[in-house]
Design a protein around this motif. Structure first.
Motif, PDB file in Angstrom:
ATOM      1  N   ALA A  83       0.819  -1.212   0.000  1.00  0.00           N
ATOM      2  CA  ALA A  83       0.000   0.000   0.000  1.00  0.00           C
ATOM      3  C   ALA A  83       0.848   1.255   0.000  1.00  0.00           C
ATOM      4  CB  ALA A  83      -0.942  -0.015   1.204  1.00  0.00           C
ATOM      5  N   GLY A  84       2.099   1.150   0.482  1.00  0.00           N
ATOM      6  CA  GLY A  84       3.007   2.282   0.491  1.00  0.00           C
ATOM      7  C   GLY A  84       2.710   3.242   1.626  1.00  0.00           C
ATOM      8  N   GLY A  85       3.309   4.402   1.560  1.00  0.00           N
ATOM      9  CA  GLY A  85       3.159   5.396   2.621  1.00  0.00           C
ATOM     10  C   GLY A  85       4.390   5.469   3.488  1.00  0.00           C
ATOM     11  N   GLU A  86       4.513   6.550   4.240  1.00  0.00           N
ATOM     12  CA  GLU A  86       5.689   6.776   5.063  1.00  0.00           C
ATOM     13  C   GLU A  86       5.860   5.726   6.148  1.00  0.00           C
ATOM     14  OE1 GLU A  86       5.628  10.671   6.638  1.00  0.00           O
ATOM     15  OE2 GLU A  86       5.706  11.683   4.689  1.00  0.00           O
ATOM     16  N   ASP A  87       4.746   5.219   6.660  1.00  0.00           N
ATOM     17  CA  ASP A  87       4.819   4.259   7.761  1.00  0.00           C
ATOM     18  C   ASP A  87       4.808   2.807   7.288  1.00  0.00           C
ATOM     19  OD1 ASP A  87       4.796   6.374   9.556  1.00  0.00           O
ATOM     20  OD2 ASP A  87       2.591   6.393   9.669  1.00  0.00           O
TER      21      ASP A  87
END
Length: 603
Positions: free
Chosen positions: A406-410
């Motif tokens: 899903a990706g994203g910073e976390d």
């Protein structure tokens, strides 16, 4: 993307998984040997008894490599040779519907031995092969099955048999290099038994003698030497009794006339080998013959084949010198164990099969267990409480992979090898395997199945209460995982560990409680309605001891707090199920229901 949008799992780098590394080697080797032709990988299984989870590694290792090559767009044939023309060597222990009367069939081909009583199949070979075929289908394993009975009796190998007989002197000279070794002391002795009780079994060196004594390993088989005509690599089955207890008494190279006598029934016969199809090459010649005949590039073998004089080692010399072929590349694979059980030996009976494993776990989990470990690493498959920990680990990996995608910073980092093993577990080049729509935690499902004892409506109620904002519409949303967990509870959890909720309150225990314990129970009962969900009840049962200690709900646990929580949990278990332990308390409370909890806790 390839068919059904299944991606290549991993590219070849130093950090990639073992499957991709072997796929690189196999692809290059196949192109060198047979440019532009399908890549051929192979497995061998003997349906001489239950085909167990150790034998499954014989299939899964080439399957995973073949599947990676298919993901890359290559055409691959994964051959599974069913060694059903092997001799029936002994009556296996622990097989339902079988008694010692089957001993009269020892020496016959497995396809000439009747199936166990009650089987829907006609022959011994069909009975045990069919169970493995069904398991492989559930696991998404694509393969071409080859019956060795059909191959030999149809005359498919006739020229190869005659060729081996013509070159028996060369074969004898190769085998003679190793005949100073006693069978079972490092040399597996030849014979079709190298594939043992359903696959080339992986015996550590210190178990070779034991296996030979059991008659379940290759050490028990002759290699074609010692006959009255000298070395002869072919063994006929008797035309009268059907057994291989035959001795060749004469052979004419020009006419191919072969004479034999049968030790079992006294029958004698003279046949023309050029027209005779009721026999087979001895194993140490049969295996390399097939490598050349089928063009096998990759085939794994058990650790017993690393010893001098083993079928794999000797076969490498025979395939080059006699059949003008090449030995497959492939790893030696280590054994597969079972939690709480000794190393598997199907001649002893009672060994778990892939079908047994698939009754209690989804195919994705079973595939993952084989995909995540290199072939030379041993591992265990859990049929005990450890299965719950394995499922927890699998679910954590699945969550990490989904979050990473899903990706994203976390988004969590997932090691390439872990991501590849997950992808290989959930699907193949043909697409994803069917999965559970709502994969609730296995340990939760097991607890619910334990408590509800087959009452589907109650199980649905409890599972819906786990997350009231997203209730289940039917148990089908939790299947097949729920069914697997229920099967585990019913089959592998001892009766004394099953959960039986008390019929009525333990008035004697309640009357003996001090003021502090009474207050703890009051706080729990008062909070039931407000916290009636899995997460809510988890917070409640852990929070009551904090409240009693006068500390904040988010306070870090101390040794004193942990001790108080354990004491509170034991009290609840005793009042609810009459034992000191049981299923996770939040799940148990949901299962029992708020009204009954209040009654049992004396409210």
């Amino acid at each position: 993307m390839r068919k059904k949008d299944v991606p290549i799992v991993a590219q070849s780098t130093e950090t990639t998984d073992w499957v991709s590394r072997y796929a690189d080697e196999v692809s290059a080797e196949s192109e060198r040997r047979a440019p532009g032709k399908p890549v051929v990988v192979a497995s061998g299984l003997s349906p001489s008894g239950p085909i167990h989870l150790g034998n499954l590694r014989e299939v899964m290792t080439p399957h995973l490599v073949a599947d990676e090559l298919r993901r890359r767009g290559l055409t691959v044939r994964h051959l599974i040779s069913w060694d059903d023309f092997d001799r029936f060597r002994k009556v296996p222990a622990g097989v339902s519907g079988v008694d010692e009367s089957w001993a009269e069939h020892i020496g016959k081909p497995l396809t000439s031995v009747p199936a166990p009583k009650g089987s829907p199949h006609a022959t011994w070979a069909d009975h045990f092969r069919s169970a493995m075929e069904a398991a492989l289908a559930e696991m998404g394993v694509e393969y071409d099955g080859i019956s060795q009975t059909a191959q030999y009796t149809s005359g498919a190998y006739r020229e190869q048999v005659l060729h081996a007989v013509r070159h028996r002197g060369e074969i004898d000279a190769i085998l003679d290099q190793y005949r100073t070794k006693k069978p079972g002391k490092g040399a597996d002795g030849g014979g079709q038994g190298a594939k043992g009780q359903g696959g080339k079994q992986q015996k550590p060196a210190d178990e070779a003698e034991l296996a030979a004594a059991e008659g379940s390993g290759a050490a028990a088989e002759e290699d074609g030497s010692g006959g009255s005509v000298g070395y002869f690599p072919y063994k006929p089955y008797c035309g009268a009794c059907g057994k291989d207890l035959t001795t060749i008494t004469a052979y004419d190279d020009d006419t191919t006339e072969l004479a034999y006598t049968c030790e079992a029934c006294g029958h004698t016969e003279t046949v023309r080998l050029a027209e005779f199809d009721r026999g087979k090459l001895v194993w140490k010649v049969d295996w390399p013959m097939r490598w050349a005949y089928e063009g096998v590039v990759f085939e794994p073998s058990g650790v017993d084949h690393s010893s001098p004089g083993s079928s794999f080692q000797v076969g490498g010399q025979i395939v080059r010198a006699v059949f003008d072929g090449e030995q497959p590349i492939g790893p030696m694979y280590a054994f597969v164990g079972i939690s709480g059980m000794a190393k598997m030996s199907s001649s002893r009976g009672g060994v778990p099969t892939p079908a047994d494993a698939l009754r209690i776990m989804e195919p994705q989990l079973l595939r993952w267990l084989y995909a995540r470990r290199r072939p030379n690493q041993s591992f265990k498959i859990a049929f005990d409480q450890e299965i719950q920990r394995l499922y927890d680990e699998w679910d954590r990996l699945a969550a990490k992979v989904a979050q990473s995608a899903a990706g994203g910073e976390d988004a969590p980092a997932v090691l390439p090898a872990d991501a590849a093993a997950h992808a290989r577990a959930v699907g193949t080049a043909a697409g994803e395997l069917p999965r559970t729509p709502r994969p609730l935690p296995y340990r939760t499902l097991a607890s619910v199945a334990d408590i509800t004892a087959g009452q589907g409506e109650q199980a649905l109620r409890i599972l819906s209460d786990l997350d009231p904002e997203h209730p289940l519409d039917s148990l089908d949303e939790a299947r097949p995982r729920f069914d697997k967990a229920e099967a585990w509870i019913n089959t592998y959890v001892p009766a004394e560990q099953r959960t039986l909720v008390r019929e009525g309150a333990d008035t004697e225990l309640l009357a003996s409680l001090g003021e502090s314990d009474r207050e703890s129970l009051r706080l729990l009962v008062e909070g039931l309605d407000e916290h009636w969900s899995l997460d809510g009840l988890t917070g409640l049962v852990y929070g009551v001891p904090k409240t009693m200690a006068g500390i904040a709900a988010d306070a870090a646990p101390t040794p004193e707090l942990k001790s108080a929580q354990r004491a509170f949990f034991v009290l609840l278990y005793r009042l609810l199920v009459g034992r000191d332990t049981g299923p996770r308390l939040p799940t148990l409370l949901l299962a029992v229901g708020a009204d009954r909890v209040r009654k049992l806790l004396g409210a």
